[in-house]
Design an enzyme around this catalytic site. Structure first.
Site, mmCIF file in Angstrom:
data_model
loop_
_atom_site.group_PDB
_atom_site.id
_atom_site.type_symbol
_atom_site.label_atom_id
_atom_site.label_comp_id
_atom_site.label_asym_id
_atom_site.label_seq_id
_atom_site.Cartn_x
_atom_site.Cartn_y
_atom_site.Cartn_z
ATOM 1 N N GLY A 82 -6.330 -2.054 3.402
ATOM 2 C CA GLY A 82 -4.640 -2.988 3.401
ATOM 3 C C GLY A 82 -5.175 -4.536 3.916
ATOM 4 O O GLY A 82 -3.925 -5.339 3.663
ATOM 5 N N ASP A 100 -1.786 -0.118 -3.297
ATOM 6 C CA ASP A 100 -3.272 0.431 -3.817
ATOM 7 C C ASP A 100 -3.712 1.943 -2.282
ATOM 8 O O ASP A 100 -3.160 1.564 -1.736
ATOM 9 C CB ASP A 100 -4.715 -0.664 -3.064
ATOM 10 C CG ASP A 100 -4.607 -1.699 -3.830
ATOM 11 O OD1 ASP A 100 -5.243 -1.131 -5.202
ATOM 12 O OD2 ASP A 100 -5.041 -2.205 -3.682
ATOM 13 N N ASP A 157 -0.396 3.775 2.889
ATOM 14 C CA ASP A 157 -1.335 4.708 3.056
ATOM 15 C C ASP A 157 -2.117 4.060 3.950
ATOM 16 O O ASP A 157 -3.565 4.635 5.236
ATOM 17 C CB ASP A 157 -2.120 5.389 2.328
ATOM 18 C CG ASP A 157 -3.033 3.933 1.846
ATOM 19 O OD1 ASP A 157 -2.549 2.477 1.267
ATOM 20 O OD2 ASP A 157 -3.772 4.816 0.613
ATOM 21 N N ASP A 204 2.870 -0.283 -0.423
ATOM 22 C CA ASP A 204 1.621 -0.623 -0.970
ATOM 23 C C ASP A 204 1.995 -0.176 -2.654
ATOM 24 O O ASP A 204 1.249 0.615 -3.631
ATOM 25 C CB ASP A 204 1.413 0.279 0.264
ATOM 26 C CG ASP A 204 -0.558 -0.260 -0.111
ATOM 27 O OD1 ASP A 204 -0.582 -1.733 0.242
ATOM 28 O OD2 ASP A 204 -1.163 0.740 0.331
#
Length: 251
Positions: free
Chosen positions: A60, A12, A196, A10
């Site tokens: 997300g 960010d 995250d 991922d």
């Protein structure tokens, strides 16, 4: 898992220190909407929690999905509107547009940086022949990775522009991660996902990836617990630890 051929990251909050900027932009948009909702006689609600509620409802996800998820959680029923809605409070698209405008203003004020452990972790993986991809629901991912001098470190990138062009569903649907695995030429079962966001961990699990790692840079026990509950095989706080695990599993 079998020795992994690839790792999908991922962007960010995992590669770039940008999740906090997204959270702040969402707070500006949602707090304005909550004020407008209260002014319409619907009762005043607590402001948006840029930590807990951001992770639970927004992190997300594509902008429209994130806006809809949070507003629904507060019982705020707005018409969906359309993508050309100006920033405002009267439709879900307008709230999403207000967030986008706030985020773009933040980007203009300074660069977004990579976390200190990203470059050494990627170098270790590449030295062991592990392919790497970056994934994000954001259309800003490619330019941000470029400004952080990371774009050339990845064998594939899948971002919000790709999602729109290809009709890929947002997380927790695994479509973005699965597209990254296709571009890397590897089966998901031979690939690790590092996320995250709760929605991202769930996407990795739904996509049947061989290893799903929850990255908890907050080092908060509640966050770690939530990541495990969504399907993380393990939770760590450092990308170098993830790189060591992946490289150590290879022959």
């Amino acid at each position: 898992m079998s020795a992994p051929h690839a790792v999908v990251f991922d962007t960010d909050g995992v590669l770039l220190d940008s999740a906090r900027l997204h959270a702040a932009a969402w707070k500006a948009a949602f707090d304005s909407c909550l004020d407008a909702w209260a002014a319409s006689g619907n009762g005043r609600q607590p402001p948006f929690d840029a930590d807990r509620e951001y992770r639970q409802w927004v992190d997300g996800k594509p902008r429209l999905d994130g806006a809809s998820s949070f507003l629904n959680s507060r019982g705020i029923d707005l018409p969906t509107g359309s993508p050309d809605n100006a920033p405002g409070d009267d439709t879900v698209w307008a709230v999403a547009a207000r967030k986008e405008a706030a985020f773009v203003r933040t980007l203009r004020s300074g660069a977004v940086h990579a976390f200190a452990d990203v470059a050494p972790a990627l170098a270790r993986l590449r030295a062991h022949g592990v392919c790497c991809a970056a994934v994000s629901a954001s259309r800003h991912a490619r330019p941000l990775l470029g400004s952080a001098s990371l774009l050339g470190c990845f064998d594939a990138v899948v971002d919000g522009t790709d999602a729109a062009d290809l009709g890929l569903a947002g997380k927790p649907d695994p479509a973005l991660f699965l597209e990254a695995a296709v571009r890397l030429g590897t089966d998901p079962a031979r690939c690790a996902v590092v996320e995250d966001a709760l929605a991202g961990v769930e996407a990795g699990r739904r996509g049947n990836f061989g290893l799903v790692v929850g990255l908890d840079r907050t080092k908060n026990p509640d966050t770690a617990r939530a990541l495990r509950e969504r399907g993380a095989d393990l939770v760590g706080a450092e990308l170098l630890t993830v790189a060591d695990l992946v490289c150590g599993a290879r022959p």
